[in-house]
Design an enzyme around this catalytic site. Structure first.
Site, PDB file in Angstrom:
ATOM      1  N   PRO A  10     -30.345 -27.924 -10.768  1.00 22.89           N
ATOM      2  CA  PRO A  10     -31.529 -27.424 -11.288  1.00 22.89           C
ATOM      3  C   PRO A  10     -31.228 -26.348 -12.460  1.00 22.89           C
ATOM      4  O   PRO A  10     -30.363 -25.210 -12.214  1.00 22.89           O
ATOM      5  CB  PRO A  10     -32.385 -26.887 -10.125  1.00 22.89           C
ATOM      6  CG  PRO A  10     -31.265 -26.628  -8.998  1.00 22.89           C
ATOM      7  CD  PRO A  10     -30.326 -27.902  -9.406  1.00 22.89           C
ATOM      8  N   ASN A  11     -32.069 -26.369 -13.531  1.00 26.41           N
ATOM      9  CA  ASN A  11     -32.237 -25.214 -14.447  1.00 26.41           C
ATOM     10  C   ASN A  11     -31.037 -25.369 -15.354  1.00 26.41           C
ATOM     11  O   ASN A  11     -30.832 -24.385 -16.415  1.00 26.41           O
ATOM     12  CB  ASN A  11     -32.515 -24.044 -13.998  1.00 26.41           C
ATOM     13  CG  ASN A  11     -33.738 -23.819 -13.085  1.00 26.41           C
ATOM     14  OD1 ASN A  11     -34.819 -24.566 -13.685  1.00 26.41           O
ATOM     15  ND2 ASN A  11     -33.745 -23.564 -12.010  1.00 26.41           N
ATOM     16  N   ARG A  18     -31.970 -20.082 -21.416  1.00 25.05           N
ATOM     17  CA  ARG A  18     -31.967 -19.519 -20.243  1.00 25.05           C
ATOM     18  C   ARG A  18     -31.179 -18.125 -19.981  1.00 25.05           C
ATOM     19  O   ARG A  18     -29.915 -18.551 -19.962  1.00 25.05           O
ATOM     20  CB  ARG A  18     -31.904 -20.368 -18.923  1.00 25.05           C
ATOM     21  CG  ARG A  18     -31.687 -19.578 -17.770  1.00 25.05           C
ATOM     22  CD  ARG A  18     -31.417 -20.668 -16.483  1.00 25.05           C
ATOM     23  NE  ARG A  18     -31.646 -20.346 -15.314  1.00 25.05           N
ATOM     24  CZ  ARG A  18     -30.905 -20.461 -14.394  1.00 25.05           C
ATOM     25  NH1 ARG A  18     -30.041 -21.385 -14.055  1.00 25.05           N
ATOM     26  NH2 ARG A  18     -30.773 -19.680 -12.796  1.00 25.05           N
ATOM     27  N   TYR A  23     -25.826 -16.724 -18.757  1.00 25.79           N
ATOM     28  CA  TYR A  23     -25.219 -17.802 -18.883  1.00 25.79           C
ATOM     29  C   TYR A  23     -24.743 -18.339 -20.340  1.00 25.79           C
ATOM     30  O   TYR A  23     -24.191 -19.329 -20.618  1.00 25.79           O
ATOM     31  CB  TYR A  23     -26.416 -18.991 -18.480  1.00 25.79           C
ATOM     32  CG  TYR A  23     -26.824 -18.738 -17.132  1.00 25.79           C
ATOM     33  CD1 TYR A  23     -25.783 -19.404 -16.123  1.00 25.79           C
ATOM     34  CD2 TYR A  23     -27.888 -18.282 -16.748  1.00 25.79           C
ATOM     35  CE1 TYR A  23     -25.970 -19.130 -14.893  1.00 25.79           C
ATOM     36  CE2 TYR A  23     -28.415 -18.131 -15.382  1.00 25.79           C
ATOM     37  CZ  TYR A  23     -27.370 -18.621 -14.477  1.00 25.79           C
ATOM     38  OH  TYR A  23     -27.551 -18.384 -13.181  1.00 25.79           O
ATOM     39  N   ASN A  72     -21.743 -28.354  -9.971  1.00 27.88           N
ATOM     40  CA  ASN A  72     -22.425 -27.285 -10.154  1.00 27.88           C
ATOM     41  C   ASN A  72     -23.902 -27.547  -9.375  1.00 27.88           C
ATOM     42  O   ASN A  72     -24.668 -27.981 -10.413  1.00 27.88           O
ATOM     43  CB  ASN A  72     -22.516 -26.453 -11.665  1.00 27.88           C
ATOM     44  CG  ASN A  72     -23.281 -25.103 -11.483  1.00 27.88           C
ATOM     45  OD1 ASN A  72     -23.845 -24.823 -10.557  1.00 27.88           O
ATOM     46  ND2 ASN A  72     -23.146 -24.446 -12.675  1.00 27.88           N
ATOM     47  N   ALA A  75     -28.778 -23.487  -7.764  1.00 30.47           N
ATOM     48  CA  ALA A  75     -29.293 -22.800  -6.632  1.00 30.47           C
ATOM     49  C   ALA A  75     -29.365 -23.722  -5.333  1.00 30.47           C
ATOM     50  O   ALA A  75     -29.410 -23.250  -4.207  1.00 30.47           O
ATOM     51  CB  ALA A  75     -30.972 -22.810  -6.926  1.00 30.47           C
ATOM     52  N   HIS A  78     -26.792 -23.099  -2.265  1.00 29.29           N
ATOM     53  CA  HIS A  78     -27.073 -22.166  -1.297  1.00 29.29           C
ATOM     54  C   HIS A  78     -28.198 -22.572  -0.401  1.00 29.29           C
ATOM     55  O   HIS A  78     -28.630 -21.822   0.524  1.00 29.29           O
ATOM     56  CB  HIS A  78     -27.567 -20.782  -1.975  1.00 29.29           C
ATOM     57  CG  HIS A  78     -26.801 -20.561  -3.150  1.00 29.29           C
ATOM     58  ND1 HIS A  78     -25.497 -20.258  -3.238  1.00 29.29           N
ATOM     59  CD2 HIS A  78     -27.121 -20.454  -4.596  1.00 29.29           C
ATOM     60  CE1 HIS A  78     -25.173 -19.970  -4.450  1.00 29.29           C
ATOM     61  NE2 HIS A  78     -26.061 -20.081  -5.273  1.00 29.29           N
ATOM     62  N   ASP A  85     -23.739 -32.275   2.800  1.00 26.41           N
ATOM     63  CA  ASP A  85     -23.706 -33.368   3.932  1.00 26.41           C
ATOM     64  C   ASP A  85     -23.093 -34.602   2.829  1.00 26.41           C
ATOM     65  O   ASP A  85     -22.129 -35.489   3.350  1.00 26.41           O
ATOM     66  CB  ASP A  85     -24.665 -33.766   4.460  1.00 26.41           C
ATOM     67  CG  ASP A  85     -25.196 -33.020   5.584  1.00 26.41           C
ATOM     68  OD1 ASP A  85     -24.153 -32.247   6.076  1.00 26.41           O
ATOM     69  OD2 ASP A  85     -26.255 -33.097   6.126  1.00 26.41           O
ATOM     70  N   GLU A  96     -16.358 -27.380  -6.627  1.00 24.39           N
ATOM     71  CA  GLU A  96     -17.556 -26.490  -6.760  1.00 24.39           C
ATOM     72  C   GLU A  96     -17.378 -25.440  -8.118  1.00 24.39           C
ATOM     73  O   GLU A  96     -16.451 -24.748  -7.960  1.00 24.39           O
ATOM     74  CB  GLU A  96     -17.854 -26.048  -5.649  1.00 24.39           C
ATOM     75  CG  GLU A  96     -19.207 -25.215  -5.556  1.00 24.39           C
ATOM     76  CD  GLU A  96     -19.647 -24.484  -4.398  1.00 24.39           C
ATOM     77  OE1 GLU A  96     -20.108 -23.468  -4.443  1.00 24.39           O
ATOM     78  OE2 GLU A  96     -19.058 -24.549  -3.294  1.00 24.39           O
ATOM     79  N   HIS A  98     -19.320 -22.578 -10.605  1.00 20.98           N
ATOM     80  CA  HIS A  98     -20.582 -21.795 -11.065  1.00 20.98           C
ATOM     81  C   HIS A  98     -20.189 -21.023 -12.225  1.00 20.98           C
ATOM     82  O   HIS A  98     -19.098 -20.191 -12.235  1.00 20.98           O
ATOM     83  CB  HIS A  98     -21.106 -20.724  -9.824  1.00 20.98           C
ATOM     84  CG  HIS A  98     -21.468 -21.519  -8.783  1.00 20.98           C
ATOM     85  ND1 HIS A  98     -22.600 -22.041  -8.442  1.00 20.98           N
ATOM     86  CD2 HIS A  98     -20.671 -21.976  -7.422  1.00 20.98           C
ATOM     87  CE1 HIS A  98     -22.568 -22.759  -7.259  1.00 20.98           C
ATOM     88  NE2 HIS A  98     -21.535 -22.825  -6.857  1.00 20.98           N
ATOM     89  N   ILE A  99     -21.279 -21.007 -13.232  1.00 20.96           N
ATOM     90  CA  ILE A  99     -20.921 -20.053 -14.403  1.00 20.96           C
ATOM     91  C   ILE A  99     -20.721 -18.823 -14.285  1.00 20.96           C
ATOM     92  O   ILE A  99     -20.050 -18.020 -14.750  1.00 20.96           O
ATOM     93  CB  ILE A  99     -22.062 -20.459 -15.395  1.00 20.96           C
ATOM     94  CG1 ILE A  99     -21.958 -22.270 -15.717  1.00 20.96           C
ATOM     95  CG2 ILE A  99     -22.015 -19.719 -16.610  1.00 20.96           C
ATOM     96  CD1 ILE A  99     -23.255 -22.570 -16.398  1.00 20.96           C
ATOM     97  N   SER A 100     -21.792 -18.219 -13.465  1.00 19.35           N
ATOM     98  CA  SER A 100     -21.571 -16.757 -13.120  1.00 19.35           C
ATOM     99  C   SER A 100     -21.008 -16.521 -11.673  1.00 19.35           C
ATOM    100  O   SER A 100     -20.667 -17.301 -10.937  1.00 19.35           O
ATOM    101  CB  SER A 100     -23.259 -16.063 -12.956  1.00 19.35           C
ATOM    102  OG  SER A 100     -23.687 -16.983 -11.597  1.00 19.35           O
ATOM    103  N   ARG A 105     -24.000 -11.535  -7.413  1.00 22.39           N
ATOM    104  CA  ARG A 105     -25.788 -11.586  -7.511  1.00 22.39           C
ATOM    105  C   ARG A 105     -26.186 -11.462  -6.050  1.00 22.39           C
ATOM    106  O   ARG A 105     -25.720 -10.973  -5.323  1.00 22.39           O
ATOM    107  CB  ARG A 105     -25.929 -12.832  -8.052  1.00 22.39           C
ATOM    108  CG  ARG A 105     -25.344 -13.092  -9.534  1.00 22.39           C
ATOM    109  CD  ARG A 105     -25.363 -14.365 -10.125  1.00 22.39           C
ATOM    110  NE  ARG A 105     -26.847 -14.523 -10.341  1.00 22.39           N
ATOM    111  CZ  ARG A 105     -27.467 -15.732 -10.680  1.00 22.39           C
ATOM    112  NH1 ARG A 105     -26.714 -16.688 -10.778  1.00 22.39           N
ATOM    113  NH2 ARG A 105     -28.771 -15.720 -11.135  1.00 22.39           N
ATOM    114  N   ARG A 109     -26.852 -15.824  -2.313  1.00 21.81           N
ATOM    115  CA  ARG A 109     -25.995 -16.587  -3.473  1.00 21.81           C
ATOM    116  C   ARG A 109     -24.605 -16.526  -3.016  1.00 21.81           C
ATOM    117  O   ARG A 109     -23.661 -17.158  -3.445  1.00 21.81           O
ATOM    118  CB  ARG A 109     -26.088 -16.365  -4.870  1.00 21.81           C
ATOM    119  CG  ARG A 109     -27.561 -16.602  -5.620  1.00 21.81           C
ATOM    120  CD  ARG A 109     -27.451 -16.327  -6.877  1.00 21.81           C
ATOM    121  NE  ARG A 109     -28.710 -16.281  -7.489  1.00 21.81           N
ATOM    122  CZ  ARG A 109     -29.580 -17.218  -7.926  1.00 21.81           C
ATOM    123  NH1 ARG A 109     -28.929 -18.427  -7.839  1.00 21.81           N
ATOM    124  NH2 ARG A 109     -30.539 -17.025  -8.492  1.00 21.81           N
TER     125      ARG A 109
END
Length: 141
Positions: A10-11, A18, A23, A72, A75, A78, A85, A96, A98-100, A105, A109
């Protein structure tokens, strides 16, 4: 040729618009075209959804056929036991990303439902996190 897919949650369709201080200013599609050109020896695909079930369906669809998955889950990382699963249920290795740096954070997270089933985790290198994940598939230790 190795077939690798990037699955974004998402997002992430809003990259470039954003929160550019977190990002960056580059859209994911712009970045994706650059990375595809840089790695012509790979069949590289991309999928994005804001819907948890669609992400799970895509993991099920590619999770027995592809060489690697770069995930990625944003959200959902978390919050989604279902995505965790799904990663556990498939055979294809998942990295896995993540950009940040999620550990800089909010506390929520700092937990991942994906991490226990992932080949590895890359966080905090901006869009380069995806390229590092791709390199992990192309140059295994």
């Amino acid at each position: 040729m190795k077939k690798i897919i990037i699955i974004n949650g998402p997002n992430l369709n809003l990259l470039g618009k954003r929160e550019p201080q977190i990002y960056g200013n580059l859209s994911f599609n712009e970045f994706f075209e650059t990375i595809k050109a840089k790695y012509p020896q790979v069949i590289l695909e991309h999928f994005q959804s804001n819907i948890e079930g669609e992400l799970i369906d895509k993991l099920h669809e590619v999770g027995f056929l592809y060489y690697g998955i770069i995930l990625n889950a944003a959200a959902y990382t978390h919050t989604s036991v279902g995505i965790g699963d799904a990663v556990a249920a498939i055979e294809t290795a998942v990295v896995e990303v993540h950009i940040s740096n999620t550990f800089k954070r909010e506390d929520f997270r700092h937990h991942s439902y994906v991490a226990p089933y992932a080949k590895g985790i890359i966080v905090g290198f901006g869009l380069q996190s995806y390229e590092l994940a791709l390199q992990s598939f192309l140059n295994p230790l």
